[in-house]
Scaffold this motif. Structure first.
Motif, PDB file in Angstrom:
ATOM      1  N   VAL A  44       0.842  -1.190   0.000  1.00 42.70           N
ATOM      2  CA  VAL A  44       0.000   0.000   0.000  1.00 42.70           C
ATOM      3  C   VAL A  44       0.880   1.244   0.000  1.00 42.70           C
ATOM      4  N   GLU A  45       0.375   2.298  -0.634  1.00 43.82           N
ATOM      5  CA  GLU A  45       1.102   3.562  -0.666  1.00 43.82           C
ATOM      6  C   GLU A  45       1.224   4.124   0.747  1.00 43.82           C
ATOM      7  N   PHE A  53       5.702   2.493  -1.424  1.00 43.54           N
ATOM      8  CA  PHE A  53       4.791   1.459  -0.943  1.00 43.54           C
ATOM      9  C   PHE A  53       5.433   0.669   0.185  1.00 43.54           C
ATOM     10  N   GLN A  54       4.605   0.237   1.108  1.00 45.95           N
ATOM     11  CA  GLN A  54       5.078  -0.649   2.154  1.00 45.95           C
ATOM     12  C   GLN A  54       4.354  -1.978   2.064  1.00 45.95           C
ATOM     13  N   VAL A  55       5.028  -3.008   2.533  1.00 51.73           N
ATOM     14  CA  VAL A  55       4.486  -4.362   2.489  1.00 51.73           C
ATOM     15  C   VAL A  55       3.566  -4.572   3.684  1.00 51.73           C
ATOM     16  N   LEU A  56       2.412  -5.178   3.435  1.00 52.32           N
ATOM     17  CA  LEU A  56       1.496  -5.558   4.500  1.00 52.32           C
ATOM     18  C   LEU A  56       1.216  -7.053   4.385  1.00 52.32           C
ATOM     19  N   GLY A 149      -8.035  -0.133 -12.140  1.00 51.37           N
ATOM     20  CA  GLY A 149      -8.598   1.118 -11.657  1.00 51.37           C
ATOM     21  C   GLY A 149      -7.679   2.289 -11.902  1.00 51.37           C
ATOM     22  N   GLU A 150      -8.050   3.440 -11.381  1.00 52.39           N
ATOM     23  CA  GLU A 150      -7.316   4.673 -11.633  1.00 52.39           C
ATOM     24  C   GLU A 150      -5.897   4.630 -11.089  1.00 52.39           C
ATOM     25  N   LEU A 151      -5.712   4.004  -9.929  1.00 48.55           N
ATOM     26  CA  LEU A 151      -4.366   3.971  -9.351  1.00 48.55           C
ATOM     27  C   LEU A 151      -3.403   3.203 -10.241  1.00 48.55           C
ATOM     28  N   GLU A 152      -3.855   2.069 -10.783  1.00 54.21           N
ATOM     29  CA  GLU A 152      -2.978   1.287 -11.664  1.00 54.21           C
ATOM     30  C   GLU A 152      -2.635   2.071 -12.921  1.00 54.21           C
ATOM     31  N   GLU A 273       0.525  -6.795  -6.296  1.00 58.00           N
ATOM     32  CA  GLU A 273       0.312  -6.535  -4.868  1.00 58.00           C
ATOM     33  C   GLU A 273      -0.010  -5.069  -4.595  1.00 58.00           C
ATOM     34  N   LYS A 274       0.479  -4.180  -5.436  1.00 58.42           N
ATOM     35  CA  LYS A 274       0.206  -2.753  -5.267  1.00 58.42           C
ATOM     36  C   LYS A 274      -1.172  -2.358  -5.778  1.00 58.42           C
ATOM     37  N   PHE A 275      -1.555  -2.891  -6.933  1.00 57.86           N
ATOM     38  CA  PHE A 275      -2.694  -2.323  -7.657  1.00 57.86           C
ATOM     39  C   PHE A 275      -3.871  -3.260  -7.886  1.00 57.86           C
TER      40      PHE A 275
END
Length: 532
Positions: A44-45, A53-56, A149-152, A273-275
């Motif tokens: 997530v940002e 981004f950090q890993v969750l 989506g928009e973020l990707e 994993e990000k988007f």
């Protein structure tokens, strides 16, 4: 009552009993069935628009009867010979995973696109065809989805696949030679076969399936974009994950960003994993370390990230990405809960990755992890493998007796492994000047590192060091004696490097990062490769 009438009543009672069982049996079985314990990894940002981004990591339990596995395009033959070989290698471990999942009650959906006619009349094919149309069938579930989506949309795709992605030399001639799914993956009558987004959606809805695991090829193309792919499953509300070790990419390493083929896959996994959705490994079903291709010979670095004060969850993914892109390493981040008082602060999973690690980097603070997870670290060090400790690693596993029952503390990790003597720190906010110890400037860990360094993180009290430790850097603040800031040590046959630096500001300093890169290769006893 006559005997004949008694028999008739008994038959009616039996019929009612069987009818009740027919309606209630599955619910009762579902309540008793063993759940799937999965460890979902996402990114997530850190802040909207930051691009960082950090890993969750999150533990979930899925009911098997509410879960499906979709196997994407594991064809018997691909136009690219390299892709065909990797599918052949991937198929056996995938079949093992599928078999174990099927035994637990997970629905297996085989989706070898473009070959479905081969299975006409098969019970598994009819199962998909016969599913009634769902009331919530998305109107465009039948088409490809090129972005979720928009973020990707805002971020550049991590690899260039414009040439088709064949990594062979010479490049293979494109075509469509596939005729079926590879035979190594068993298709049972109780499974389903379809490459239709609509059919698969109807089947999932018919069975009340809300959880989907996707595996197969190719992640950057079909697994993401097919009508039944990750993007569509995610945007229409399914709890979808990618089995990140049971996949491959169509990526030519001679194309941007000019990295190892398997690094290309890792970059796509990061993108997903990000988007798009979280990922898991096959370990959840097999109990074995994640699958690894035979030709993936990259040195493997595993990061244990578990602290809340200095931004490890943010800094380590960026540093790991640099090691992947610039230096050709394979990096795995094991992220514990970052909250000091969170319910998951003493939890971590995935430590079986240490069985194949070439280096472990520890950035943790006062954690007591499950004993079965910590055993992997103890065994790793007992094999004489190298380790790097950052900042709070000096008290990484000293939870001051507050760890849960069955969890392991290692309060002497600092003096025993790192060679330090942590006893607290000086006041925060006082800038420390960090310089090289006399005679240490020629050490390979300090090659190209310009000192003095400045650090605003509180200076640690770490002296005196163990006799086996050799100081490289010292830090000084006004009115206090200098303290060792970076040193090497040996633990058994293990090479060890530790630095009390490691704040976000330190990671922003290119000379600190250069020292850390040097330390990575020094610890693994490998020469620094040419920088791109």
């Amino acid at each position: 009552m006559s005997i004949s009438r008694f028999k008739a009543v008994g038959i009616r009672c039996l019929a009612v009993f069987l009818l009740v069982c027919a309606f209630c049996g599955p619910v009762q079985a579902g309540a008793r069935e063993d759940k799937l314990a999965l460890n979902l990894r996402s990114r997530v940002e850190t802040a909207a628009g930051s691009g960082k981004f950090q890993v969750l990591c999150k533990k979930v339990e899925w009911v098997p009867s509410q879960t499906a596995i979709i196997i994407c395009d594991m064809w018997n033959e691909h136009w690219c010979k390299g892709a065909t070989q990797r599918v052949g290698e991937l198929a056996a471990p995938m079949n093992e995973v599928v078999g174990k999942a099927r035994e637990k009650g997970v629905l297996i959906i085989h989706a070898p696109s473009g070959t479905i006619g081969h299975y006409e009349g098969h019970p598994a094919r009819k199962r998909a065809q016969d599913a009634p149309q769902a009331a919530n069938l998305p109107k465009d579930i039948g088409g490809w989805c090129t972005v979720k989506g928009e973020l990707e949309k805002k971020f550049e795709y991590p690899i260039d696949q414009a040439d088709g992605g064949c990594d062979c030399e010479p490049k293979c001639k494109e075509g469509s030679p596939w005729r079926s799914q590879i035979d190594t993956i068993e298709i049972r009558d109780e499974d389903a076969i379809s490459d239709s987004g609509s059919e698969i959606w109807n089947l999932l809805e018919q069975r009340g399936i809300k959880n989907v695991i996707l595996m197969g090829v190719h992640t950057n193309m079909c697994v993401l974009g097919r009508p039944f792919g990750l993007r569509n499953m995610a945007r229409y509300g399914k709890n979808v994950v990618l089995a990140r070790d049971l996949t491959d990419t169509m990526y030519n390493s001679r194309m941007r960003p000019f990295v190892n083929h398997f690094t290309g896959t890792d970059l796509i996994v990061e993108h997903i994993e990000k988007f798009v959705c979280p990922t898991i490994t096959s370990t959840a079903l097999t109990g074995k370390p994640a699958f690894l291709f035979r030709e993936d010979k990259r040195p493997r670095v595993v990061f244990i990230s578990a602290e809340e004060e200095y931004g490890a969850a943010e800094s380590l993914p960026g540093f790991a990405h640099e090691l992947q892109i610039t230096y050709g390493l394979c990096c795995e981040i094991l992220q514990s809960g970052a909250s000091r008082n969170g319910a998951d602060q003493h939890e971590i999973s995935g430590m079986e990755a240490l069985t194949r690690a070439d280096l472990v980097v520890v950035f943790a603070r006062r954690r007591a992890f499950p004993a079965e997870q910590m055993k992997y670290l103890r065994d790793y060090l007992d094999r004489g493998k190298p380790l790097i400790g950052l900042r709070t690693a000096s008290h990484a596993f000293d939870a001051r007796g507050q760890g849960p029952k069955g969890h392991f503390e290692w309060p002497k990790f600092d003096p025993e492994v790192l060679g330090g003597n942590y006893s607290g720190h000086y006041d925060k906010g006082i800038e420390a000047t960090v310089t090289a110890v006399d005679g240490a400037a020629g050490h390979p860990i300090l090659a190209g590192v310009l000192t003095p360094l400045k650090s605003t993180a509180a200076l640690y009290r770490a002296s005196p060091l163990a006799d086996s430790a050799k100081a490289l850097l010292v830090g000084a603040i006004p009115g206090e004696k200098p303290e060792p800031v970076a040193w090497t040590n040996t633990y058994g046959k293990s090479r060890v490097f530790y630095t009390s630096l490691g704040s976000l500001d330190d990671f922003a300093n290119p000379h600190f990062r250069r020292m850390l890169v040097n330390a990575v290769f020094w610890a693994m006893d490998k020469a620094m490769p040419g920088v791109k």
